[in-house]
Design a protein around this motif. Structure first.
Motif, PDB file in Angstrom:
ATOM      1  N   TYR A   1       0.834  -1.203   0.000  1.00 27.52           N
ATOM      2  CA  TYR A   1       0.000   0.000   0.000  1.00 27.52           C
ATOM      3  C   TYR A   1       0.871   1.258   0.000  1.00 27.52           C
ATOM      4  O   TYR A   1       0.563   2.242  -0.676  1.00 27.52           O
ATOM      5  CB  TYR A   1      -0.904   0.027   1.237  1.00 27.52           C
TER       6      TYR A   1
ATOM      7  N   TRP B   1      -8.536  -8.206  14.423  1.00 32.67           N
ATOM      8  CA  TRP B   1      -8.947  -7.012  13.706  1.00 32.67           C
ATOM      9  C   TRP B   1      -7.959  -5.848  13.828  1.00 32.67           C
ATOM     10  O   TRP B   1      -8.179  -4.797  13.228  1.00 32.67           O
ATOM     11  CB  TRP B   1     -10.342  -6.532  14.159  1.00 32.67           C
ATOM     12  N   GLU B   2      -6.890  -6.004  14.583  1.00 32.60           N
ATOM     13  CA  GLU B   2      -5.995  -4.874  14.816  1.00 32.60           C
ATOM     14  C   GLU B   2      -5.288  -4.432  13.539  1.00 32.60           C
ATOM     15  O   GLU B   2      -5.116  -3.228  13.295  1.00 32.60           O
ATOM     16  CB  GLU B   2      -4.964  -5.212  15.900  1.00 32.60           C
ATOM     17  N   LYS B   3      -4.872  -5.377  12.707  1.00 36.59           N
ATOM     18  CA  LYS B   3      -4.202  -4.997  11.462  1.00 36.59           C
ATOM     19  C   LYS B   3      -5.112  -4.163  10.574  1.00 36.59           C
ATOM     20  O   LYS B   3      -4.702  -3.131  10.022  1.00 36.59           O
ATOM     21  CB  LYS B   3      -3.745  -6.248  10.709  1.00 36.59           C
ATOM     22  N   LEU B   4      -6.348  -4.605  10.428  1.00 37.47           N
ATOM     23  CA  LEU B   4      -7.298  -3.871   9.588  1.00 37.47           C
ATOM     24  C   LEU B   4      -7.551  -2.471  10.145  1.00 37.47           C
ATOM     25  O   LEU B   4      -7.600  -1.486   9.401  1.00 37.47           O
ATOM     26  CB  LEU B   4      -8.607  -4.643   9.481  1.00 37.47           C
ATOM     27  N   LEU B   5      -7.693  -2.374  11.455  1.00 36.90           N
ATOM     28  CA  LEU B   5      -7.918  -1.070  12.078  1.00 36.90           C
ATOM     29  C   LEU B   5      -6.713  -0.148  11.890  1.00 36.90           C
ATOM     30  O   LEU B   5      -6.870   1.061  11.663  1.00 36.90           O
ATOM     31  CB  LEU B   5      -8.219  -1.244  13.569  1.00 36.90           C
TER      32      LEU B   5
ATOM     33  N   VAL C   1      -4.558  -0.216   9.398  1.00 31.94           N
ATOM     34  CA  VAL C   1      -4.555   0.246   8.008  1.00 31.94           C
ATOM     35  C   VAL C   1      -5.537   1.410   7.853  1.00 31.94           C
ATOM     36  O   VAL C   1      -5.220   2.444   7.248  1.00 31.94           O
ATOM     37  CB  VAL C   1      -4.913  -0.903   7.043  1.00 31.94           C
ATOM     38  N   ALA C   2      -6.731   1.271   8.408  1.00 31.04           N
ATOM     39  CA  ALA C   2      -7.735   2.330   8.315  1.00 31.04           C
ATOM     40  C   ALA C   2      -7.257   3.606   9.008  1.00 31.04           C
ATOM     41  O   ALA C   2      -7.432   4.720   8.485  1.00 31.04           O
ATOM     42  CB  ALA C   2      -9.050   1.853   8.936  1.00 31.04           C
TER      43      ALA C   2
END
Length: 371
Positions: free
Chosen positions: A4, A320-324, A326-327
């Motif tokens: 990214y 869910w920490e990785k996704l959070l 990134v956001a």
């Protein structure tokens, strides 16, 4: 995230070129006020930096029909005057490159392994596009936190230099006092007072008094703030004011500030005297507590974000920490991009989520290190 980051780096170059081109148009950019203030010093009239009619005349000489009031404290003039030696288009580029380089160096020093995420942090992109002072204040806040344990006096000097934008240091004294970092507090006080005295000696009493006149300009801006202006702000105060009015917004902001001070002071016990952990929380809480903040002020959030990444790599990521993360990494840019179409700036909610992640991670990481 590396993937990214590389894609975002390519897009950033295009977006930054567009921002520079737009800054040469009739509306110019916020940097025009810095450039005009520097011109006042070069002309030997430093107090004119705060003279609205003088600023209008000098700034519009660049070809812009728009112009901006200069409202930063006098010590900030030491930073901006060299850039006034250049034409406005070149000065814009030089300001962005130099201040970005300083912020990036300080941030990479704190998280060497994660250097790529530093260099293309979206919070840095929006700061670059506005050519504001977010990189300067970001470097001071990140450097102050990162150096607290190793070089407490230098940390205090950096914090004291936030006299150029003191509302971003709202939580710093409470954080340092609760941690018993008295050498840093003394160094910060000496730094702030020293910069003010240096400005007084170099720029004169007229300039110091002229700065107080700029307070009315700042007050007028807030009194006249319309919905578009409030949506551009990244504070809880501005979003509450948008829907509930100024009185309710001030009351809510007062409660939030007191709550953030209490949590920042408690963080030393909660996180086991870990300066980086508590500092990460303090910076996340700063984005919640400040009443006057824009998305371009947020390069300092690189520290709590990458602290969470570093702890996740060490201890393992939570569900869910990785996704959070990134956001949240995209949040400073994304929330500003959608604020006008959405009718709400979601950055305060992102800051609250970031603070919650740091608070909960700080507790578990400290326990893991003790075991």
């Amino acid at each position: 995230m590396r993937g990214y980051a590389i894609l975002f780096a390519v897009a950033s170059l295009v977006l930054l070129a567009v921002s520079w081109w737009q800054a040469q148009g009739s509306e110019a950019s916020d940097f025009l006020a810095f450039w005009g203030a520097g011109k006042a010093l070069l002309a030997g009239e430093p107090s004119s930096a705060y003279d609205l009619s003088w600023q209008e005349r000098v700034q519009t000489s660049s070809g812009s029909t728009g112009w901006y009031a200069y409202v930063n404290p006098p010590p900030f003039l030491f930073l901006v005057w060299p850039f006034a030696l250049l034409s406005y288009p070149l000065a814009w580029i030089a300001w962005v490159v130099v201040t970005y380089a300083v912020w990036a160096r300080v941030s990479v020093n704190a998280f060497a392994r994660l250097w790529l995420l530093v260099l293309v942090f979206p919070g840095a992109l929006i700061a670059a596009g506005h050519a504001q002072n977010g990189f300067v204040t970001g470097a001071l806040l990140v450097g102050g936190v990162a150096l607290l344990d190793r070089r407490p006096v230098l940390s205090g000097i950096l914090f004291g230099a936030l006299v150029i934008k003191p509302h971003l240091a709202l939580l710093v004294p409470f954080w340092l006092a609760a941690g018993g970092r008295w050498r840093t507090i003394v160094a910060a006080a000496c730094s702030a007072v020293g910069l003010l005295l240096a400005a007084w000696a170099a720029l004169g009493t007229d300039t110091m008094l002229a700065y107080t006149q700029s307070w009315e300009a700042s007050s007028a801006i807030m009194r006249a703030a319309d919905a578009d202006f409030l949506l551009r702000m990244a504070t809880l105060y501005s979003q509450v004011r948008l829907f509930a009015g100024g009185t309710v917004a001030l009351a809510v902001a007062g409660v939030v500030v007191v709550a953030m001070i209490a949590l920042v002071m408690r963080s030393w016990r909660h996180m086991g005297q870990d300066a980086m952990a508590t500092g990460a929380f303090m910076l996340a809480a700063t984005a919640i507590a400040s009443l006057y903040l824009f998305n371009y002020d947020l390069p300092f959030l690189i520290l709590p974000l990458l602290w969470l990444v570093r702890e996740g790599l060490r201890e393992g990521f939570r569900p869910w920490e990785k996704l959070l993360l990134v956001a949240l990494w995209f949040a400073p840019y994304a929330t500003r991009a959608v604020s006008l179409p959405l009718g709400l700036n979601l950055m305060p909610l992102a800051a609250m989520l970031l603070a919650w992640l740091v608070w909960t991670r700080g507790n578990t990481s400290d326990a893991s290190r003790r075991s």
